[in-house]
Design an enzyme around this catalytic site. Structure first.
Site, PDB file in Angstrom:
ATOM      1  N   ASN A 279       0.850  -1.196   0.000  1.00 61.36           N
ATOM      2  CA  ASN A 279       0.000   0.000   0.000  1.00 61.36           C
ATOM      3  C   ASN A 279       0.882   1.241   0.000  1.00 61.36           C
ATOM      4  O   ASN A 279       2.111   1.145   0.038  1.00 61.36           O
ATOM      5  CB  ASN A 279      -0.957  -0.026   1.187  1.00 61.36           C
ATOM      6  CG  ASN A 279      -0.204  -0.065   2.492  1.00 61.36           C
ATOM      7  OD1 ASN A 279       0.482   0.888   2.849  1.00 61.36           O
ATOM      8  ND2 ASN A 279      -0.289  -1.187   3.203  1.00 61.36           N
TER       9      ASN A 279
ATOM     10  N   PRO B 133      -2.731 -11.774   9.445  1.00 60.62           N
ATOM     11  CA  PRO B 133      -3.239 -11.616  10.815  1.00 60.62           C
ATOM     12  C   PRO B 133      -3.628 -10.168  11.076  1.00 60.62           C
ATOM     13  O   PRO B 133      -2.973  -9.257  10.551  1.00 60.62           O
ATOM     14  CB  PRO B 133      -2.037 -12.018  11.681  1.00 60.62           C
ATOM     15  CG  PRO B 133      -0.838 -11.902  10.800  1.00 60.62           C
ATOM     16  CD  PRO B 133      -1.303 -12.132   9.399  1.00 60.62           C
ATOM     17  N   ASP B 134      -4.704  -9.959  11.842  1.00 54.46           N
ATOM     18  CA  ASP B 134      -4.982  -8.600  12.334  1.00 54.46           C
ATOM     19  C   ASP B 134      -4.093  -8.430  13.568  1.00 54.46           C
ATOM     20  O   ASP B 134      -4.407  -8.934  14.657  1.00 54.46           O
ATOM     21  CB  ASP B 134      -6.462  -8.408  12.665  1.00 54.46           C
ATOM     22  CG  ASP B 134      -6.760  -6.939  12.987  1.00 54.46           C
ATOM     23  OD1 ASP B 134      -5.916  -6.310  13.678  1.00 54.46           O
ATOM     24  OD2 ASP B 134      -7.793  -6.432  12.537  1.00 54.46           O
TER      25      ASP B 134
ATOM     26  N   LYS C  14      10.004 -15.983 -10.899  1.00 53.43           N
ATOM     27  CA  LYS C  14       9.148 -14.903 -11.410  1.00 53.43           C
ATOM     28  C   LYS C  14       7.958 -15.466 -12.199  1.00 53.43           C
ATOM     29  O   LYS C  14       8.145 -16.326 -13.064  1.00 53.43           O
ATOM     30  CB  LYS C  14      10.005 -13.996 -12.310  1.00 53.43           C
ATOM     31  CG  LYS C  14       9.313 -12.751 -12.747  1.00 53.43           C
ATOM     32  CD  LYS C  14      10.209 -11.921 -13.640  1.00 53.43           C
ATOM     33  CE  LYS C  14       9.397 -10.836 -14.317  1.00 53.43           C
ATOM     34  NZ  LYS C  14      10.063 -10.303 -15.474  1.00 53.43           N
TER      35      LYS C  14
ATOM     36  N   PHE D 110      -4.704   3.324  14.651  1.00 54.19           N
ATOM     37  CA  PHE D 110      -4.916   4.321  13.602  1.00 54.19           C
ATOM     38  C   PHE D 110      -5.994   3.832  12.649  1.00 54.19           C
ATOM     39  O   PHE D 110      -6.148   2.633  12.459  1.00 54.19           O
ATOM     40  CB  PHE D 110      -3.608   4.594  12.838  1.00 54.19           C
ATOM     41  CG  PHE D 110      -2.683   5.455  13.651  1.00 54.19           C
ATOM     42  CD1 PHE D 110      -1.976   4.911  14.715  1.00 54.19           C
ATOM     43  CD2 PHE D 110      -2.572   6.809  13.393  1.00 54.19           C
ATOM     44  CE1 PHE D 110      -1.165   5.707  15.499  1.00 54.19           C
ATOM     45  CE2 PHE D 110      -1.761   7.610  14.166  1.00 54.19           C
ATOM     46  CZ  PHE D 110      -1.057   7.062  15.225  1.00 54.19           C
TER      47      PHE D 110
ATOM     48  N   ASP E 122      -3.919  -6.218   4.358  1.00 56.42           N
ATOM     49  CA  ASP E 122      -4.928  -7.117   4.929  1.00 56.42           C
ATOM     50  C   ASP E 122      -4.923  -8.491   4.267  1.00 56.42           C
ATOM     51  O   ASP E 122      -5.449  -9.445   4.824  1.00 56.42           O
ATOM     52  CB  ASP E 122      -6.323  -6.489   4.775  1.00 56.42           C
ATOM     53  CG  ASP E 122      -6.523  -5.358   5.775  1.00 56.42           C
ATOM     54  OD1 ASP E 122      -6.042  -5.493   6.912  1.00 56.42           O
ATOM     55  OD2 ASP E 122      -7.147  -4.344   5.410  1.00 56.42           O
TER      56      ASP E 122
ATOM     57  N   LYS F  12     -13.742   0.558  15.448  1.00 55.62           N
ATOM     58  CA  LYS F  12     -12.430  -0.096  15.600  1.00 55.62           C
ATOM     59  C   LYS F  12     -11.896   0.064  17.027  1.00 55.62           C
ATOM     60  O   LYS F  12     -11.239  -0.832  17.555  1.00 55.62           O
ATOM     61  CB  LYS F  12     -11.422   0.464  14.588  1.00 55.62           C
ATOM     62  CG  LYS F  12     -11.704  -0.001  13.165  1.00 55.62           C
ATOM     63  CD  LYS F  12     -10.821   0.670  12.131  1.00 55.62           C
ATOM     64  CE  LYS F  12     -11.293   0.286  10.733  1.00 55.62           C
ATOM     65  NZ  LYS F  12     -10.587   0.958   9.665  1.00 55.62           N
TER      66      LYS F  12
ATOM     67  N   LYS G 251     -11.173  -3.462  18.713  1.00 58.11           N
ATOM     68  CA  LYS G 251      -9.763  -3.806  18.965  1.00 58.11           C
ATOM     69  C   LYS G 251      -9.336  -3.441  20.384  1.00 58.11           C
ATOM     70  O   LYS G 251      -8.153  -3.479  20.698  1.00 58.11           O
ATOM     71  CB  LYS G 251      -8.870  -3.146  17.909  1.00 58.11           C
ATOM     72  CG  LYS G 251      -9.247  -3.563  16.480  1.00 58.11           C
ATOM     73  CD  LYS G 251      -8.194  -3.277  15.437  1.00 58.11           C
ATOM     74  CE  LYS G 251      -8.727  -3.635  14.056  1.00 58.11           C
ATOM     75  NZ  LYS G 251      -7.724  -3.664  12.997  1.00 58.11           N
TER      76      LYS G 251
HETATM   77  N1  CTP Z   1      -4.168  -3.341  11.706  1.00 54.84           N
HETATM   78  C1  CTP Z   1      -3.427  -4.436  12.110  1.00 54.84           C
HETATM   79  N2  CTP Z   1      -3.386  -5.554  11.326  1.00 54.84           N
HETATM   80  C2  CTP Z   1      -4.065  -5.619  10.171  1.00 54.84           C
HETATM   81  C3  CTP Z   1      -4.811  -4.495   9.746  1.00 54.84           C
HETATM   82  C4  CTP Z   1      -4.841  -3.376  10.547  1.00 54.84           C
HETATM   83  O1  CTP Z   1      -2.809  -4.392  13.176  1.00 54.84           O
HETATM   84  N3  CTP Z   1      -4.009  -6.707   9.428  1.00 54.84           N
HETATM   85  C5  CTP Z   1      -4.188  -2.139  12.571  1.00 54.84           C
HETATM   86  C6  CTP Z   1      -3.654  -0.893  11.925  1.00 54.84           C
HETATM   87  O2  CTP Z   1      -2.257  -0.743  12.161  1.00 54.84           O
HETATM   88  C7  CTP Z   1      -4.444   0.209  12.591  1.00 54.84           C
HETATM   89  C8  CTP Z   1      -5.782  -0.452  12.920  1.00 54.84           C
HETATM   90  O3  CTP Z   1      -5.531  -1.862  12.893  1.00 54.84           O
HETATM   91  O4  CTP Z   1      -3.855   0.648  13.797  1.00 54.84           O
HETATM   92  C9  CTP Z   1      -6.867  -0.126  11.956  1.00 54.84           C
HETATM   93  O5  CTP Z   1      -6.404  -0.407  10.643  1.00 54.84           O
HETATM   94  P1  CTP Z   1      -7.304  -0.163   9.343  1.00 54.84           P
HETATM   95  O6  CTP Z   1      -6.529  -0.620   8.143  1.00 54.84           O
HETATM   96  O7  CTP Z   1      -7.870   1.229   9.380  1.00 54.84           O
HETATM   97  O8  CTP Z   1      -8.520  -1.112   9.619  1.00 54.84           O
HETATM   98  P2  CTP Z   1      -8.797  -2.607   9.380  1.00 54.84           P
HETATM   99  O9  CTP Z   1      -8.970  -3.234  10.725  1.00 54.84           O
HETATM  100  O10 CTP Z   1      -7.784  -3.248   8.463  1.00 54.84           O
HETATM  101  O11 CTP Z   1     -10.210  -2.515   8.668  1.00 54.84           O
HETATM  102  P3  CTP Z   1     -10.602  -2.016   7.190  1.00 54.84           P
HETATM  103  O12 CTP Z   1      -9.407  -2.261   6.315  1.00 54.84           O
HETATM  104  O13 CTP Z   1     -11.761  -2.871   6.861  1.00 54.84           O
HETATM  105  O14 CTP Z   1     -10.949  -0.561   7.316  1.00 54.84           O
END
Ligand code: CTP
Length: 415
Positions: free
Chosen positions: A211, A309-310, A291, A329, A281, A343, A347
């Site tokens: 990203n 993983p989240d 390649k 964030f 994500d 969130k 979280k």
């Molecule tokens: N985050 C994380 N791991 C992931 C995705 C997000 O730890 N795989 C954390 C980010 O660092 C941030 C928070 O979760 O502090 C919110 O991230 P964001 O990308 O806004 O939200 P998502 O939970 O990924 O939800 P979405 O993409 O559906 O908005």
């Protein structure tokens, strides 16, 4: 809003080749919000024009201890007392040696001796001179005195033609170091774990899913925490940023899995997690060892993706989570407040900083940022548009009382 807003700085230039960078440094210090008074040594004037320094600083440049036009004002005893910080850049071997031995034979050295104002020393000289045992001993001695803070010289090609340590750091580093000297030291003892930048999820040896995060905001937060005395561990995704001044340790990672492992490792010995990384994500289900080639017969390519993983969610569910304060964030394009609050709860965060990334010039990249901080207690604080370094300073200043109170509570429960 700048890192040095309202600060008065006396910039002392010694007689080294880096003195030619003086006017640019003055301009950048002023851009950061400082009022800059310049004092040069006689030797410095061989490398830089006092007139140029006068024009960019907007003040007369002082050099002569015996100058006739100072009238009844005793310049060398006034100058240092009138400022918040003295910055010596370049600090030559001669200048450092004189300060260490209490010698004062010109305006700059008498000014330093005649006040108690903190001094940021930026040594810049030939590598051999820097490594000379007498110079090293002078630096080591001054380092033991709380009044003097040293900014490590950079490594690079020096004017003498050799490559090695001795280069004067660039203005942003000097400005960061100056801001750190001037910041209150209220986060000493706080151990902060900061994630920053994107993650890259490889498809094959040359391609990845990622990203647009540059890591600038996370690095600025790490710097701002360290500036107030926190011990900062910075876990960085693939970025091209230099480690900010004062960071205790930096761990570089590439993928979400690697970032999770690095954060899990440091989590138990931290008091605060700042999760500013933009974690991908999804990752490709398989990473090809060679390649991926395009096939003439296929116009489409479908890639099965797996969820990464989240990281924040999994860390917030750990049994030791209660020891830490968690700041997340949220970069959103619509219903910013709604998603941020969701969130925050999902979280289990103490705060979430949400920004609207639907406007191209805000959020991603090295430019400005703005946003709102949603706290667990329901309060919302708005941070107006500012350069990321300045915004990070303001955000950390806002959080600092809670962070130091949290640290004190932990110390009281586990003395
Ligand atoms: N985050 C994380 N791991 C992931 C995705 C997000 O730890 N795989 C954390 C980010 O660092 C941030 C928070 O979760 O502090 C919110 O991230 P964001 O990308 O806004 O939200 P998502 O939970 O990924 O939800 P979405 O993409 O559906 O908005």
């Amino acid at each position: 809003m700048g890192l040095l807003d309202g600060k008065r700085i006396l910039l002392g230039l010694g007689g080294g080749i880096s003195a030619y960078k003086g006017p640019e440094l003055v301009r950048r210090l002023r851009d950061a919000g400082a009022d800059v008074q310049v004092v040069v040594t006689a030797a410095a004037t061989h490398f830089v024009s006092p007139l140029a320094l006068e024009v960019v600083s907007g003040h007369p440049v002082y050099q002569d201890l015996w100058r006739a036009d100072a009238g009844s004002r005793i310049v060398h005893t006034d100058l240092g007392k009138d400022v918040d910080l003295i910055v010596l850049a370049p600090a030559t071997a001669d200048l450092i040696g004189k300060i260490r031995h209490g010698l004062a034979d010109d305006l700059l050295t008498t000014t330093i001796m005649a006040c108690r104002t903190p001094v940021l020393v930026c040594p810049a000289m030939n590598t051999e001179m820097l490594g000379n045992p007498l110079v090293a001993a002078n630096i080591d001695h001054l380092r033991t005195l709380p009044r003097y803070t040293f900014l490590e010289p950079g490594v690079g090609l020096l004017a003498c033609g050799i490559t090695g340590p001795g280069r004067q750091p660039d203005p942003p580093e000097i400005i960061q170091a100056a801001a750190a000297v001037l910041a209150p030291n209220d986060l000493v003892g706080v151990r902060a774990l900061v994630s920053a930048g994107p993650t890259h999820e490889p498809l094959d040896p040359v391609r990845y899913l990622g990203n647009r995060s540059s890591g600038t905001m996370g690095f600025a937060l790490a710097r701002a925490l360290a500036a107030r005395g926190a011990e900062v561990t910075l876990v960085a995704g693939p970025v091209t940023l230099r480690t900010p001044v004062g960071i205790a340790r930096r761990i570089d990672v590439e993928t979400a899995d690697e970032m999770l492992a690095a954060l899990e490792g440091a989590f138990p010995s931290s008091d605060l997690l700042v999760m500013s990384a933009a974690v991908a994500d999804y990752r490709p289900r398989e990473r090809q060892d060679t390649k991926i080639k395009k096939r003439a017969s296929e116009s489409d390519l479908s890639l099965p993706l797996f969820r990464t993983p989240d990281i924040l969610l999994s860390l917030s569910r750990r049994p030791d989570r209660a020891r830490l304060l968690l700041l997340g964030f949220a970069a959103e394009t619509n219903d910013v407040a709604g998603y941020a609050r969701q969130k925050l709860v999902e979280k289990d965060l103490d705060w979430i900083f949400a920004n609207d990334v639907s406007t191209a010039e805000l959020g991603f990249g090295p430019g400005d940022n703005a946003g709102q901080l949603f706290a667990r207690d329901g309060s919302v604080t708005t941070f107006d548009r500012a350069a990321k370094d300045a915004l990070a300073t303001a955000l950390v200043a806002h959080l600092a009382p809670t962070l130091s109170a949290h640290r004190a509570t932990l110390e009281a429960s586990h003395p």
